[in-house]
Design a protein around this motif. Structure first.
Motif, PDB file in Angstrom:
ATOM      1  N   SER A  29     -15.942  19.401  -3.180  1.00 20.76           N
ATOM      2  CA  SER A  29     -17.158  19.646  -3.938  1.00 20.76           C
ATOM      3  C   SER A  29     -16.774  20.209  -5.313  1.00 20.76           C
ATOM      4  CB  SER A  29     -18.017  20.661  -3.177  1.00 20.76           C
ATOM      5  OG  SER A  29     -19.227  20.866  -3.864  1.00 20.76           O
ATOM      6  N   PRO A  30     -17.327  19.750  -6.422  1.00 21.72           N
ATOM      7  CA  PRO A  30     -18.469  18.842  -6.508  1.00 21.72           C
ATOM      8  C   PRO A  30     -18.058  17.362  -6.505  1.00 21.72           C
ATOM      9  CG  PRO A  30     -17.943  19.679  -8.680  1.00 21.72           C
ATOM     10  CD  PRO A  30     -16.962  20.307  -7.740  1.00 21.72           C
ATOM     11  N   GLY A  31     -16.809  17.034  -6.808  1.00 24.23           N
ATOM     12  CA  GLY A  31     -16.379  15.628  -6.870  1.00 24.23           C
ATOM     13  C   GLY A  31     -15.857  15.170  -5.530  1.00 24.23           C
ATOM     14  N   PRO A  32     -15.412  13.930  -5.452  1.00 21.69           N
ATOM     15  CA  PRO A  32     -14.903  13.441  -4.165  1.00 21.69           C
ATOM     16  C   PRO A  32     -13.469  13.901  -3.859  1.00 21.69           C
ATOM     17  CG  PRO A  32     -14.837  11.683  -5.787  1.00 21.69           C
ATOM     18  CD  PRO A  32     -15.460  12.863  -6.474  1.00 21.69           C
ATOM     19  N   VAL A  33     -12.693  14.234  -4.921  1.00 21.60           N
ATOM     20  CA  VAL A  33     -11.259  14.495  -4.709  1.00 21.60           C
ATOM     21  C   VAL A  33     -10.920  15.973  -4.899  1.00 21.60           C
ATOM     22  CG1 VAL A  33      -8.943  13.712  -5.303  1.00 21.60           C
ATOM     23  CG2 VAL A  33     -10.879  12.322  -5.909  1.00 21.60           C
ATOM     24  N   ALA A  34     -10.140  16.514  -3.977  1.00 23.54           N
ATOM     25  CA  ALA A  34      -9.658  17.893  -4.114  1.00 23.54           C
ATOM     26  C   ALA A  34      -8.714  17.966  -5.310  1.00 23.54           C
ATOM     27  CB  ALA A  34      -8.950  18.321  -2.840  1.00 23.54           C
ATOM     28  N   PRO A  35      -8.731  19.082  -6.060  1.00 26.00           N
ATOM     29  CA  PRO A  35      -7.936  19.151  -7.301  1.00 26.00           C
ATOM     30  C   PRO A  35      -6.453  18.825  -7.107  1.00 26.00           C
ATOM     31  CG  PRO A  35      -9.439  21.011  -7.146  1.00 26.00           C
ATOM     32  CD  PRO A  35      -9.562  20.277  -5.852  1.00 26.00           C
ATOM     33  N   ALA A  36      -5.831  19.336  -6.050  1.00 27.33           N
ATOM     34  CA  ALA A  36      -4.384  19.103  -5.876  1.00 27.33           C
ATOM     35  C   ALA A  36      -4.097  17.614  -5.665  1.00 27.33           C
ATOM     36  CB  ALA A  36      -3.864  19.910  -4.699  1.00 27.33           C
ATOM     37  N   LEU A  37      -4.905  16.961  -4.857  1.00 23.24           N
ATOM     38  CA  LEU A  37      -4.703  15.527  -4.612  1.00 23.24           C
ATOM     39  C   LEU A  37      -5.012  14.725  -5.871  1.00 23.24           C
ATOM     40  CD1 LEU A  37      -3.994  13.251  -2.656  1.00 23.24           C
ATOM     41  CD2 LEU A  37      -6.374  13.206  -1.918  1.00 23.24           C
TER      42      LEU A  37
ATOM     43  N   LEU B 143       0.856  -1.188   0.000  1.00 21.32           N
ATOM     44  CA  LEU B 143       0.000   0.000   0.000  1.00 21.32           C
ATOM     45  C   LEU B 143       0.888   1.233   0.000  1.00 21.32           C
ATOM     46  CD1 LEU B 143      -2.709   1.517   0.436  1.00 21.32           C
ATOM     47  CD2 LEU B 143      -2.373   1.196   2.888  1.00 21.32           C
ATOM     48  N   PHE B 144       0.690   2.091  -0.992  1.00 16.61           N
ATOM     49  CA  PHE B 144       1.396   3.375  -1.018  1.00 16.61           C
ATOM     50  C   PHE B 144       0.397   4.443  -0.606  1.00 16.61           C
ATOM     51  CE2 PHE B 144       2.125   7.339  -3.375  1.00 16.61           C
ATOM     52  CZ  PHE B 144       3.392   7.664  -2.949  1.00 16.61           C
ATOM     53  N   ALA B 145       0.686   5.128   0.503  1.00 13.28           N
ATOM     54  CA  ALA B 145      -0.205   6.195   0.951  1.00 13.28           C
ATOM     55  C   ALA B 145       0.463   7.528   0.635  1.00 13.28           C
ATOM     56  CB  ALA B 145      -0.469   6.068   2.449  1.00 13.28           C
ATOM     57  N   GLY B 146      -0.185   8.330  -0.192  1.00  8.23           N
ATOM     58  CA  GLY B 146       0.462   9.565  -0.625  1.00  8.23           C
ATOM     59  C   GLY B 146      -0.449  10.770  -0.550  1.00  8.23           C
ATOM     60  N   ASP B 147       0.166  11.929  -0.354  1.00  6.68           N
ATOM     61  CA  ASP B 147      -0.563  13.185  -0.509  1.00  6.68           C
ATOM     62  C   ASP B 147       0.089  13.940  -1.667  1.00  6.68           C
ATOM     63  OD1 ASP B 147       1.790  14.173   0.516  1.00  6.68           O
ATOM     64  OD2 ASP B 147       0.964  14.775   2.448  1.00  6.68           O
ATOM     65  N   GLU B 148      -0.160  15.242  -1.766  1.00  5.37           N
ATOM     66  CA  GLU B 148       0.325  15.962  -2.949  1.00  5.37           C
ATOM     67  C   GLU B 148       1.683  16.629  -2.728  1.00  5.37           C
ATOM     68  OE1 GLU B 148      -2.177  16.609  -0.989  1.00  5.37           O
ATOM     69  OE2 GLU B 148      -2.842  18.699  -1.029  1.00  5.37           O
ATOM     70  N   HIS B 149       2.373  16.332  -1.646  1.00  8.01           N
ATOM     71  CA  HIS B 149       3.612  17.032  -1.311  1.00  8.01           C
ATOM     72  C   HIS B 149       4.849  16.261  -1.798  1.00  8.01           C
ATOM     73  CE1 HIS B 149       1.371  20.046   0.805  1.00  8.01           C
ATOM     74  NE2 HIS B 149       0.670  19.080   1.369  1.00  8.01           N
ATOM     75  N   PRO B 150       5.992  16.978  -1.940  1.00  8.01           N
ATOM     76  CA  PRO B 150       7.166  16.368  -2.595  1.00  8.01           C
ATOM     77  C   PRO B 150       7.655  15.066  -1.950  1.00  8.01           C
ATOM     78  CG  PRO B 150       7.492  18.733  -2.353  1.00  8.01           C
ATOM     79  CD  PRO B 150       6.227  18.406  -1.620  1.00  8.01           C
TER      80      PRO B 150
END
Lengths: 287, 129
Positions: free
Chosen positions: A42-50, A4-11
């Motif tokens: 909103s409106p989708g489930p995912v924030a644009p950056a992620l 499992l790779f758990a990631g966010d949008e940071h370097p």
């Protein structure tokens, strides 16, 4: 093996992705890339950056193989039923990877709980996640996630602090039970990085524990029998903590954290957090 | 109609792996023989046709790659699953070149092995989707 790779949008997550790719290229493990966010966007489930980051991780991962070598190549087209709203399902054509499983998941809620739940439900053998380098080991916006995941996961956890070659693995044990799975995870890391292995038996300050020597000999024999170049030594907990703060930019610190005997350990759970935070390099917590 | 039990051979020099896999696959309805030495496993393959062979790669004496080649020569339609604690890109590629059904790096959980064995069973019985 399932990773499992758990990631966010940071370097730091991008560095960790490189380690995931290295692991996947060698082990052909089943892979889940997990994005976590606190609440639905909103409106989708995912924030644009992620969303952008997850797209980038997927593409980088899938494009890492040349030609037809990839076990994750998306070649398996099939129709599947998907829920559209209550009482309505739609048949959609989906494309899945051929030989090995590759998925991208999103969970909404507390990041630490979401990562641990995903790992449990998917039966993962290893969680890979990045974190800020140096002595902080934090996630932006959710600082404690890496240390809590390392402390509380049921499976092994690889915390990638930054991109760097690993030439030596410092594997620390106390008197705890050492699982077959943890020996195997370490085998894979030694093989992938062509790293030297040093196993350190950790004892309490001023104390000597026969059980630690016994474990050290058992582990030494295990790796020696498999033709792995291994050295062993004994160190006190405080000395170990001090040395990992200053040494070993190219070391992978590996900690045996068994599932059993938690109360009688020299490495209680809070120690994991401290050692993880102090290490200058990546940390593998083995279970 | 009751189907014949498929025969599985497990070869791993770590007894704990055999000990873990044998009862779990027997529970799934397979007939399972286990070996920790490759020469003994090869003797068994010479005498018996196994439908599925699960083999480790790194072993003393004859290694798993050589064993699976010999086994394939004797029984080309046996499905071979490689399990290895020392996975590399080269061993994965070489395994598939030699016609293995799947390649699994250790550690693995039992459900992972069950899924792969069930896919191999479906292929053998001709019920693959």
């Amino acid at each position: 093996m399932r990773i499992l790779f758990a990631g966010d949008e940071h370097p730091y997550s991008a560095f960790a992705l490189k380690e995931l790719i290295r692991l996947a290229m060698n082990t052909w493990a089943d892979i889940t890339i997990l994005g976590v966010q606190a609440a639905s966007a909103s409106p989708g489930p995912v924030a644009p950056a992620l969303n952008l980051a997850l797209n980038r991780y997927r593409e980088t991962f899938l494009n890492s193989w040349e030609g037809e070598d990839s076990p994750y190549a998306l070649t398996n087209w099939q129709f599947e039923w998907y829920p559209v709203k209550e009482g309505l399902w739609e048949e959609r054509l989906v494309c899945k990877s051929g030989r090995k499983d590759f998925r991208v998941h999103l969970r909404i809620g507390n990041p630490e709980a979401a990562i641990l739940r995903e790992a449990r439900e998917e039966g993962c053998d290893l969680i890979v996640l990045g974190c800020a380098s140096g002595g902080d080991c934090l996630w932006t916006g959710a600082p404690a996630v890496p240390q809590r995941v390392a402390s509380d996961a049921d499976c092994s956890v690889l915390l990638v602090k930054e991109e760097q070659p690993i030439s030596r693995i410092l594997a620390c044990l106390d008197q705890t039970y050492i699982s077959q799975e943890s020996l195997e995870i370490l085998n894979q890391m030694i093989t992938i990085h062509k790293a030297q292995l040093e196993v350190i038996g950790v004892i309490p300050q001023g104390g000597v524990k026969k059980e630690v020597y016994t474990r050290l000999i058992e582990v030494g024999d295990y790796y020696h029998d498999r033709g792995i170049d291994i050295s062993t030594r004994i160190a006190e907990v405080a000395d170990l903590e001090a040395s990992i703060t200053t040494d070993g930019k190219q070391d992978l610190l590996a900690l045996w954290m068994g599932k059993k005997s938690i109360l009688s350990r020299f490495f209680p759970r809070e120690w994991v957090g401290r050692l993880v935070a102090r290490s200058q390099s990546s940390v593998l917590v083995m279970r | 109609m009751v189907q014949n039990k498929l025969k599985i051979l497990i070869l791993d020099d770590e007894p704990i792996v055999c000990k873990r896999l044998k009862p779990s696959l027997e529970k799934q309805g397979f007939e399972v023989d286990t070996f920790t030495r490759s020469f003994e496993a090869l003797q068994a393959v010479e005498q018996t046709k196994y439908d599925i062979i699960i083999t480790d790669l790194k072993m003393e004496g004859m290694d798993g790659m050589r064993f699976l080649q010999e086994a394939k020569k004797l029984h080309p339609d046996s499905e071979i699953i490689v399990i290895t604690g020392f996975a590399t890109m080269e061993t994965a590629k070489e395994s598939f070149k030699k016609g293995v059904f799947d390649f699994i790096a250790k550690p693995f959980n039992l459900s992972e092995i069950h899924r792969v064995v069930m896919r191999a069973e479906a292929k053998i019985r001709g019920t693959q989707a």
